[in-house]
Motif scaffolding. Structure first.
Motif, mmCIF file in Angstrom:
data_model
loop_
_atom_site.group_PDB
_atom_site.id
_atom_site.type_symbol
_atom_site.label_atom_id
_atom_site.label_comp_id
_atom_site.label_asym_id
_atom_site.label_seq_id
_atom_site.Cartn_x
_atom_site.Cartn_y
_atom_site.Cartn_z
ATOM 1 N N ASN A 1 40.267 28.220 47.786
ATOM 2 C CA ASN A 1 39.587 29.304 47.079
ATOM 3 C C ASN A 1 38.987 28.819 45.755
ATOM 4 O OD1 ASN A 1 39.100 32.294 46.425
ATOM 5 N ND2 ASN A 1 40.451 31.678 44.745
ATOM 6 N N TYR A 2 39.769 28.065 44.978
ATOM 7 C CA TYR A 2 39.287 27.593 43.681
ATOM 8 C C TYR A 2 38.138 26.592 43.827
ATOM 9 C CZ TYR A 2 43.148 29.802 41.143
ATOM 10 O OH TYR A 2 44.016 30.714 40.579
ATOM 11 N N SER B 1 38.082 23.283 39.314
ATOM 12 C CA SER B 1 37.431 23.676 40.559
ATOM 13 C C SER B 1 36.829 22.464 41.260
ATOM 14 C CB SER B 1 36.337 24.709 40.276
ATOM 15 O OG SER B 1 35.385 24.197 39.354
ATOM 16 N N TYR C 1 36.970 33.864 36.703
ATOM 17 C CA TYR C 1 36.098 32.797 37.191
ATOM 18 C C TYR C 1 35.048 33.401 38.108
ATOM 19 C CZ TYR C 1 39.615 33.222 40.913
ATOM 20 O OH TYR C 1 40.477 33.718 41.850
ATOM 21 N N THR C 2 34.028 32.622 38.386
ATOM 22 C CA THR C 2 32.903 33.090 39.195
ATOM 23 C C THR C 2 32.795 32.240 40.447
ATOM 24 O OG1 THR C 2 31.724 33.728 37.187
ATOM 25 C CG2 THR C 2 30.420 33.540 39.213
ATOM 26 N N TYR C 3 32.525 32.893 41.556
ATOM 27 C CA TYR C 3 32.320 32.161 42.807
ATOM 28 C C TYR C 3 30.923 31.556 42.806
ATOM 29 C CZ TYR C 3 36.642 33.910 44.815
ATOM 30 O OH TYR C 3 37.960 34.165 45.075
ATOM 31 N N THR D 1 34.720 28.024 43.170
ATOM 32 C CA THR D 1 34.553 28.748 41.903
ATOM 33 C C THR D 1 34.193 27.767 40.788
ATOM 34 O OG1 THR D 1 36.858 28.528 41.160
ATOM 35 C CG2 THR D 1 36.364 30.316 42.698
ATOM 36 N N ASP D 2 34.037 28.312 39.596
ATOM 37 C CA ASP D 2 33.807 27.490 38.408
ATOM 38 C C ASP D 2 35.018 27.500 37.489
ATOM 39 O OD1 ASP D 2 33.744 30.082 37.527
ATOM 40 O OD2 ASP D 2 31.853 29.918 36.437
ATOM 41 N N TRP D 3 36.213 27.696 38.032
ATOM 42 C CA TRP D 3 37.441 27.807 37.247
ATOM 43 C C TRP D 3 37.717 26.517 36.485
ATOM 44 C CZ3 TRP D 3 42.951 26.527 38.652
ATOM 45 C CH2 TRP D 3 43.856 27.114 37.758
#
Length: 295
Positions: A39-40, A264, A52-54, A43-45
């Motif tokens: 999942n991460y 990410s 965070y944003t996908y 994203t931009d985590w």
């Protein structure tokens, strides 16, 4: 009949109940982290922020455009190849030699197994002192220019020096696995082959090796996996240097995650590494299943 059926159902329920704790722990500490990492990776985590944003496959796209990623993959594959060749050859030779011993076999096996009981970082720190303090002294004393400095200090020998340390420790367990496989070879086959005039090489090729294929597969998969995910030896000895010559993918993932705060991107690199290990392991198992004593 009904009573027997109820007993069977009760036995099954008992088995399920005993399995549930292990299954729950496996899901919590393995399946869930893997899914979270997947999942991460989309994203931009940064590893700290709660939000965070996908961004889709952007991390993977940036990864494949990064020349340092391909350099790390090349170094990782070279490291793995050298490790596999060294470990498989030495462990096979040692297992055959130990299996033929008639006296002090248990003591000798214990001596060879000692490196496996020492932590990788500890061994790396010991060899770090050997490489930087002992080898240069020997090189100067013998007048050998190639040994006048630590092999970890040059880009040509650093990776080989680290692989040698890893091989020294990693040979112990495959040796024991090979020896367990040698115990499954029927002794009467050797006697029949010797009566027929078969040479030592022919006995190994047509009798010993087919019985060792299952253990060979196990050792290959474990060694390949250990080579691809290697981290501790390189981090303790060179931290990826000199000049990124030992910067394997594990070091790159660590740096991106904890030094560059690109968690990410590090997760994307980990997913690629996971797929590579899965594919290589599947290929090894598939190829090995075609051989063996029934092949």
């Amino acid at each position: 009949m009904k009573k027997s059926g109820r007993e069977t159902l009760a036995d099954r329920m008992t088995n399920v109940l005993f399995t549930l704790p292990a299954l729950l722990l496996y899901c919590v500490f393995f399946i869930y982290p893997v899914l979270l990492g997947v999942n991460y990776s989309f994203t931009d985590w940064n590893g700290i922020a709660k939000e965070y944003t996908y961004i889709g496959f952007q991390n993977y796209w940036n990864l494949f455009k990064n020349p340092f990623f391909w350099q790390s993959m090349r170094i990782t594959l070279m490291y793995t190849l050298m490790l596999v060749v060294g470990v498989m050859f030495l462990s096979l030779v040692l297992s055959l030699s130990l299996n033929s011993m008639k006296h002090f076999q248990t003591f000798t096996k214990s001596v060879f197994f000692v490196p496996a009981m020492i932590g990788g970082v500890t061994i790396a720190l010991i060899f770090d002192q050997i490489y930087y303090r002992v080898i240069p002294v020997i090189g100067h004393a013998l007048g050998i220019s190639a040994l006048s400095q630590s092999p970890l200090a040059t880009t040509k020998t650093a990776l080989i020096a680290i692989v040698a340390v890893n091989i020294w420790q990693a040979t112990a367990m495959p040796t024991l696995i090979f020896m367990a496989g040698l115990q499954s070879v029927p002794g009467d086959l050797y006697e029949s082959a010797m009566l027929d005039g078969a040479s030592a090489w022919q006995r190994f090729r047509y009798i010993t090796f087919p019985y060792l294929i299952p253990t060979f597969t196990i050792n290959m998969v474990l060694t390949v996996k250990a080579g691809i995910v290697t981290f501790d030896y390189i981090w303790a000895l060179t931290q990826g240097g000199p000049s990124r010559s030992t910067n394997v993918i594990g070091i790159m993932i660590y740096n991106d995650a904890f030094n560059n705060m690109k968690f990410s991107l590090a997760n994307a690199e980990s997913m690629v590494l996971f797929l590579i290990i899965a594919v290589l392991s599947a290929i090894q198992i598939k190829l090995s299943s075609k051989g063996g004593i029934d092949g």
